[in-house]
Design a protein around this motif. Sequence first.
Motif, PDB file in Angstrom:
ATOM      1  N   LYS A 170       0.474  -0.991  -0.240  1.00 36.76           N
ATOM      2  CA  LYS A 170       0.167  -0.266  -0.205  1.00 36.76           C
ATOM      3  C   LYS A 170       0.976   1.688  -0.007  1.00 36.76           C
ATOM      4  O   LYS A 170       0.256   2.664  -0.552  1.00 36.76           O
ATOM      5  N   GLN A 171       2.118   0.966   0.922  1.00 32.68           N
ATOM      6  CA  GLN A 171       2.512   2.396   0.632  1.00 32.68           C
ATOM      7  C   GLN A 171       3.383   2.636  -0.676  1.00 32.68           C
ATOM      8  O   GLN A 171       4.146   3.830  -1.290  1.00 32.68           O
ATOM      9  N   GLU A 344       6.069  25.297  -5.382  1.00 34.86           N
ATOM     10  CA  GLU A 344       4.207  25.380  -4.982  1.00 34.86           C
ATOM     11  C   GLU A 344       4.135  23.477  -4.190  1.00 34.86           C
ATOM     12  O   GLU A 344       5.073  22.710  -4.420  1.00 34.86           O
ATOM     13  N   THR A 345       3.814  23.997  -2.761  1.00 39.84           N
ATOM     14  CA  THR A 345       4.617  23.037  -0.882  1.00 39.84           C
ATOM     15  C   THR A 345       3.409  22.916  -1.329  1.00 39.84           C
ATOM     16  O   THR A 345       2.449  23.271  -0.626  1.00 39.84           O
ATOM     17  N   LYS A 346       3.219  21.925  -1.005  1.00 35.93           N
ATOM     18  CA  LYS A 346       2.093  21.026   0.210  1.00 35.93           C
ATOM     19  C   LYS A 346       2.301  19.791   1.240  1.00 35.93           C
ATOM     20  O   LYS A 346       3.545  19.345   0.731  1.00 35.93           O
ATOM     21  N   VAL A 347       2.079  19.877   2.630  1.00 34.42           N
ATOM     22  CA  VAL A 347       2.245  19.138   3.388  1.00 34.42           C
ATOM     23  C   VAL A 347       1.212  18.123   4.074  1.00 34.42           C
ATOM     24  O   VAL A 347      -0.067  18.513   4.548  1.00 34.42           O
ATOM     25  N   PHE A 348       0.847  16.982   4.137  1.00 34.93           N
ATOM     26  CA  PHE A 348      -0.268  16.045   3.965  1.00 34.93           C
ATOM     27  C   PHE A 348       0.229  15.039   4.457  1.00 34.93           C
ATOM     28  O   PHE A 348       0.918  14.029   4.310  1.00 34.93           O
ATOM     29  N   GLU A 349      -1.014  13.733   4.696  1.00 33.85           N
ATOM     30  CA  GLU A 349      -0.740  12.588   5.476  1.00 33.85           C
ATOM     31  C   GLU A 349      -0.711  11.682   4.257  1.00 33.85           C
ATOM     32  O   GLU A 349      -0.906  11.228   3.705  1.00 33.85           O
ATOM     33  N   PHE A 350       0.743  11.519   4.148  1.00 30.74           N
ATOM     34  CA  PHE A 350       1.164  10.686   3.212  1.00 30.74           C
ATOM     35  C   PHE A 350       0.403   8.988   2.764  1.00 30.74           C
ATOM     36  O   PHE A 350       0.227   8.582   2.250  1.00 30.74           O
ATOM     37  N   ILE A 351       0.334   8.464   4.015  1.00 25.80           N
ATOM     38  CA  ILE A 351      -0.812   7.308   3.775  1.00 25.80           C
ATOM     39  C   ILE A 351      -1.063   7.393   5.268  1.00 25.80           C
ATOM     40  O   ILE A 351      -0.232   7.872   6.887  1.00 25.80           O
ATOM     41  N   SER A 352      -1.645   6.324   6.024  1.00 32.63           N
ATOM     42  CA  SER A 352      -2.673   6.447   7.250  1.00 32.63           C
ATOM     43  C   SER A 352      -1.711   5.751   8.052  1.00 32.63           C
ATOM     44  O   SER A 352      -0.767   4.689   8.315  1.00 32.63           O
ATOM     45  N   LEU A 353      -2.005   6.682   9.806  1.00 29.40           N
ATOM     46  CA  LEU A 353      -1.216   5.365  11.086  1.00 29.40           C
ATOM     47  C   LEU A 353      -1.225   4.182  10.823  1.00 29.40           C
ATOM     48  O   LEU A 353      -0.699   3.712  11.704  1.00 29.40           O
ATOM     49  N   GLU A 354      -2.657   3.476  10.208  1.00 30.53           N
ATOM     50  CA  GLU A 354      -2.770   1.604  10.111  1.00 30.53           C
ATOM     51  C   GLU A 354      -1.223   1.406   9.745  1.00 30.53           C
ATOM     52  O   GLU A 354      -1.287   0.855  10.176  1.00 30.53           O
ATOM     53  N   HIS A 355      -0.671   1.931   8.779  1.00 36.91           N
ATOM     54  CA  HIS A 355       0.670   1.709   7.805  1.00 36.91           C
ATOM     55  C   HIS A 355       1.987   1.908   8.447  1.00 36.91           C
ATOM     56  O   HIS A 355       2.471   1.193   8.527  1.00 36.91           O
ATOM     57  N   THR A 356       1.960   3.018   9.035  1.00 34.23           N
ATOM     58  CA  THR A 356       2.728   3.575   9.215  1.00 34.23           C
ATOM     59  C   THR A 356       2.820   4.380  10.458  1.00 34.23           C
ATOM     60  O   THR A 356       1.755   5.899  10.132  1.00 34.23           O
ATOM     61  N   ASN A 357       3.898   5.169  11.476  1.00 35.59           N
ATOM     62  CA  ASN A 357       3.653   6.319  12.545  1.00 35.59           C
ATOM     63  C   ASN A 357       4.495   7.158  11.645  1.00 35.59           C
ATOM     64  O   ASN A 357       4.592   7.985  11.999  1.00 35.59           O
ATOM     65  N   LYS A 358       5.199   7.129  10.556  1.00 36.27           N
ATOM     66  CA  LYS A 358       6.238   7.828   9.805  1.00 36.27           C
ATOM     67  C   LYS A 358       4.807   8.663   8.565  1.00 36.27           C
ATOM     68  O   LYS A 358       5.361   7.682   7.433  1.00 36.27           O
ATOM     69  N   ASN A 359       4.328   9.257   8.729  1.00 33.40           N
ATOM     70  CA  ASN A 359       3.433   9.334   7.606  1.00 33.40           C
ATOM     71  C   ASN A 359       3.255  11.022   6.400  1.00 33.40           C
ATOM     72  O   ASN A 359       1.613  10.444   5.806  1.00 33.40           O
ATOM     73  N   LYS A 360       3.972  11.658   7.295  1.00 35.40           N
ATOM     74  CA  LYS A 360       3.876  12.955   7.353  1.00 35.40           C
ATOM     75  C   LYS A 360       4.607  13.374   5.736  1.00 35.40           C
ATOM     76  O   LYS A 360       5.785  12.402   5.897  1.00 35.40           O
TER      77      LYS A 360
END
Length: 404
Positions: A170-171, A344-360
């Motif tokens: 998924k990642q 142009e910059t975005k900061v967002f949740e890369f993948i759900s915390l369900e899959h990894t706690n390093k998700n920004k």
Amino acid sequence: MSASPSATSAPDARAQFLNVLSAALHGNTLIKLVLARHVGADETLQRIIAKPLQVKGQPHLSLVYRHQTRDITRNVALEQAEALVAELLPASFRNAHLFDADGEVQLAFSKKGKPMLQRHGAQAPREVAATAAHDREKKRYLDLSRPFLRDLGVTDGQGALIPAMSRKWKQINKFIEVFDHALANAPVAAGQALRVADFGSGKGYLTFAMHDYLRNSLGREAKVMGVELRQDMVELCNAAAGRLEHPGLEFLCGDVRSVVPEAIEVMIALHACDVATDYAIHTGIRCNAAIIMCSPCCHKQIRPQLHSPGLLQPMLQYGLHLGQQAEMLTDSLRALYLEACGYETKVFEFISLEHTNKNKMILAVKRRQAADNTALLEKIAQLKGFYGVQEHCLETLLRADSLI
């Protein structure tokens, strides 16, 4: 109840099948084509699996040549695909299965070369179409049949996902999805070869995925470099790249400070610890990268400098909250410095915390036109002053090179 299959045995059965294929291709109704019962010279080739896809906005057919120990993918234009299938039937393959919106059509050749055309009933084709629709709903940017996934232990010998690797899978797909959207908006020419640097590449899951997606899915020339401190990982990945025939993919031993490319279009640094993220972003900016993708980790530099503004002292007296504030401030400043450098910059949740706690993720795409950054730099200075920040590594690096 499904309808009984109807069969046609006639000299023009092959021509009828090719006509059905042409109509499905040009009518955009083809789901899948499988060529089986290989009788050609290459004894390792088992079958060819073909599915429609878009390459640079044009309809193509993706052909996966399934061998005993590897897969090879070719993307060909529709007219070329039709000619190729006609050439292969029956010289190299004696069976062909075509699935489209109306069902399945099967062409089979006897040992004497006599063709037989069968049209199967409605129920099974609808199941195939439903499965295809479900697959489209959950779009995957990579196919589980790709050889590198098997070699790296994501899939088994039959190309099935290993359950323990489902989160990694998924990642990988989410990463390619984010990159694909960024590439569509980046200031790079459609036919331009891309140079990619992946710092902290580890076992190479994302590095291989990036290379495979660029070359096999998009049909673009690409040179992808993975940079990793652990020599054993570098050797493992280079061996896999050679074994799997990934030209233009290499792995180097080092880090973002010791391996400094002269020019790249894409800079990746996932989970680089503390100021290593700043060095990676600086490298991307210095190299004028069109796309910068970072997933920061271990925010240590800002926290000791941080003082609690009067109004926030009751909240920031708690260590957990202070750490979260330091993390948010560190990455906000990184994003703002990227904006000041023309991204142009975005900061967002890369993948759900369900899959990894390093998700920004910090995603930056180069603007096509530069803008005045004076007002933005003033806002950055005010933000630093509010929290008492004296030094931010990325700012130090950028000022040393006169980039801001």
